[in-house]
Design a protein around this motif. Sequence first.
Motif, PDB file in Angstrom:
ATOM      1  N   GLY A 101     -25.783 -31.980 -19.317  1.00 39.60           N
ATOM      2  CA  GLY A 101     -26.858 -32.577 -20.102  1.00 39.60           C
ATOM      3  C   GLY A 101     -26.903 -31.935 -21.474  1.00 39.60           C
ATOM      4  O   GLY A 101     -25.897 -31.892 -22.192  1.00 39.60           O
ATOM      5  N   ASP A 102     -28.067 -31.419 -21.852  1.00 45.37           N
ATOM      6  CA  ASP A 102     -28.213 -30.765 -23.154  1.00 45.37           C
ATOM      7  C   ASP A 102     -27.884 -29.276 -23.113  1.00 45.37           C
ATOM      8  O   ASP A 102     -27.883 -28.620 -24.157  1.00 45.37           O
ATOM      9  CB  ASP A 102     -29.662 -30.918 -23.659  1.00 45.37           C
ATOM     10  N   ILE A 103     -27.626 -28.715 -21.940  1.00 51.09           N
ATOM     11  CA  ILE A 103     -27.465 -27.274 -21.805  1.00 51.09           C
ATOM     12  C   ILE A 103     -25.989 -26.901 -21.683  1.00 51.09           C
ATOM     13  O   ILE A 103     -25.280 -27.387 -20.794  1.00 51.09           O
ATOM     14  CB  ILE A 103     -28.238 -26.726 -20.587  1.00 51.09           C
ATOM     15  N   LEU A 104     -25.554 -26.018 -22.591  1.00 48.43           N
ATOM     16  CA  LEU A 104     -24.219 -25.442 -22.501  1.00 48.43           C
ATOM     17  C   LEU A 104     -24.317 -24.102 -21.781  1.00 48.43           C
ATOM     18  O   LEU A 104     -25.072 -23.217 -22.192  1.00 48.43           O
ATOM     19  CB  LEU A 104     -23.615 -25.231 -23.893  1.00 48.43           C
ATOM     20  N   GLU A 122     -31.850 -23.222 -29.156  1.00 47.78           N
ATOM     21  CA  GLU A 122     -32.347 -22.029 -28.467  1.00 47.78           C
ATOM     22  C   GLU A 122     -31.264 -21.505 -27.524  1.00 47.78           C
ATOM     23  O   GLU A 122     -30.744 -22.236 -26.689  1.00 47.78           O
ATOM     24  CB  GLU A 122     -33.604 -22.359 -27.646  1.00 47.78           C
ATOM     25  N   VAL A 123     -30.934 -20.210 -27.670  1.00 47.17           N
ATOM     26  CA  VAL A 123     -29.925 -19.599 -26.822  1.00 47.17           C
ATOM     27  C   VAL A 123     -30.526 -18.407 -26.096  1.00 47.17           C
ATOM     28  O   VAL A 123     -31.314 -17.645 -26.656  1.00 47.17           O
ATOM     29  CB  VAL A 123     -28.679 -19.172 -27.633  1.00 47.17           C
ATOM     30  N   GLU A 157     -33.279 -13.741 -26.292  1.00 41.36           N
ATOM     31  CA  GLU A 157     -33.395 -15.085 -26.849  1.00 41.36           C
ATOM     32  C   GLU A 157     -33.174 -15.081 -28.352  1.00 41.36           C
ATOM     33  O   GLU A 157     -33.456 -14.084 -29.030  1.00 41.36           O
ATOM     34  CB  GLU A 157     -34.771 -15.677 -26.535  1.00 41.36           C
ATOM     35  N   LEU A 158     -32.668 -16.201 -28.853  1.00 41.58           N
ATOM     36  CA  LEU A 158     -32.418 -16.362 -30.290  1.00 41.58           C
ATOM     37  C   LEU A 158     -32.458 -17.839 -30.626  1.00 41.58           C
ATOM     38  O   LEU A 158     -32.003 -18.677 -29.841  1.00 41.58           O
ATOM     39  CB  LEU A 158     -31.049 -15.769 -30.657  1.00 41.58           C
ATOM     40  N   LYS A 159     -33.004 -18.163 -31.793  1.00 37.85           N
ATOM     41  CA  LYS A 159     -32.986 -19.543 -32.301  1.00 37.85           C
ATOM     42  C   LYS A 159     -31.877 -19.652 -33.328  1.00 37.85           C
ATOM     43  O   LYS A 159     -31.900 -19.006 -34.373  1.00 37.85           O
ATOM     44  CB  LYS A 159     -34.335 -19.881 -32.959  1.00 37.85           C
TER      45      LYS A 159
END
Length: 397
Positions: free
Chosen positions: A205-208, A277-278, A319-321
């Motif tokens: 989906g949208d998640i790698l 967002e990672v 987390e990091l944007k």
Amino acid sequence: MTPGRRPDRSESFGEALLGAVLDRAHELPPHLIGPLVADVVKLLRGRRPQVLLQDYGQLLLVPLSGEGLAEGEPQVIDGSEAGRCFLDAIPVEVPEDDGVRVHLPLLDGGDQVGGMAVTLDSVDDDDRRLLHRISGLVADLLVTKHAYSDLFFRVRRGEAMSVAAEIQWSLLPPLAMIMPRVAVAGILEPAYDVAGDSFDYALNGDILHVVMIDAMGHGLDAATMATVAIGAYRHARRADVGLSEIYDFMDRAVAQQFGPEHFVTAQMMQLDTGTGEVQWVNAGHPPPILVRHHRVVRRLTAPTTLPVGLGGSEPRISELKLERGDRVLCFSDGLVEEHYTGGEAFGEDQLIDCVNQLERTGRGIRAVTRSLSHTLKRARGGHTTDDATLLMVEWRG
């Protein structure tokens, strides 16, 4: 079209050309892909067709043999027209005495399978459109037929390969994936003797989902441990659990199989390709590097937990944007710890310098990752006593 009239369903030249591939693809044995390409090229009045596959060291494009295909020596990727087509994933047209030599990238889901070349008397937009579509079908055929034949493996293997490396290459996903929102590219050294390093990714989906690992030791022991670690990662990922649970599952799998004296360092990430967002978990691995506006801006240092297999505490999720165009570079310690006997380690500072130099070229992620690995190997004097792996992720927004 006049209302009530049926559309014209007669076969056009273009449909017949593509149909020549599609109609035979289902039951086509792998060794007949080359002759099929030659037959289709004849319909375009093309000459000297070639299918070129990248070798495992990512240095050469090696011609596939087959009836109707032109013979030739492997072409060095750096500095050749075929190599430029391959690296930049763009068609390249070269005027020659008897016409125009057209080089086309063979792309499958963004992964670069190799290249295709053919000579035509002249080239117009109709030729370009048809060749583009033909090359796409040929790439798909190479990927699907590769799964049940050794033919393409033998073509790509430029030297003897260790059993451990055989295991690792069979474990890997495609070295590159280029999609509208996200791109991934990786490379392993030494290509023919890699053992404990590996990586994996999946776009759900949208998640790698991404992981890079480095299993302790060398040879078959390291390759076996890496296989268990990647297998456990995939099993947990497919159960749709979070990063902490994935770490716990990998940790228990390695500990139960190999005992308390063995471990695997790991870096696990999840990137929301819609928002940038990672999140990541670091289990004893070197911190990744953030590249922004074609320059390294920081090391992504964060709390770590023990390597997989050592029973570490629940990992903290960082987390990091990301900003559009950001690249995150993960690497194994063999890349920066290599040194001459008695000398200093290569070090992260030199790695960062090399990244900055190559990023200024503005090339795509796959070309940059490959060039970076080869540049670093040359800077180390060609020495690779430990696995040295790179994996780069680009959020394209």
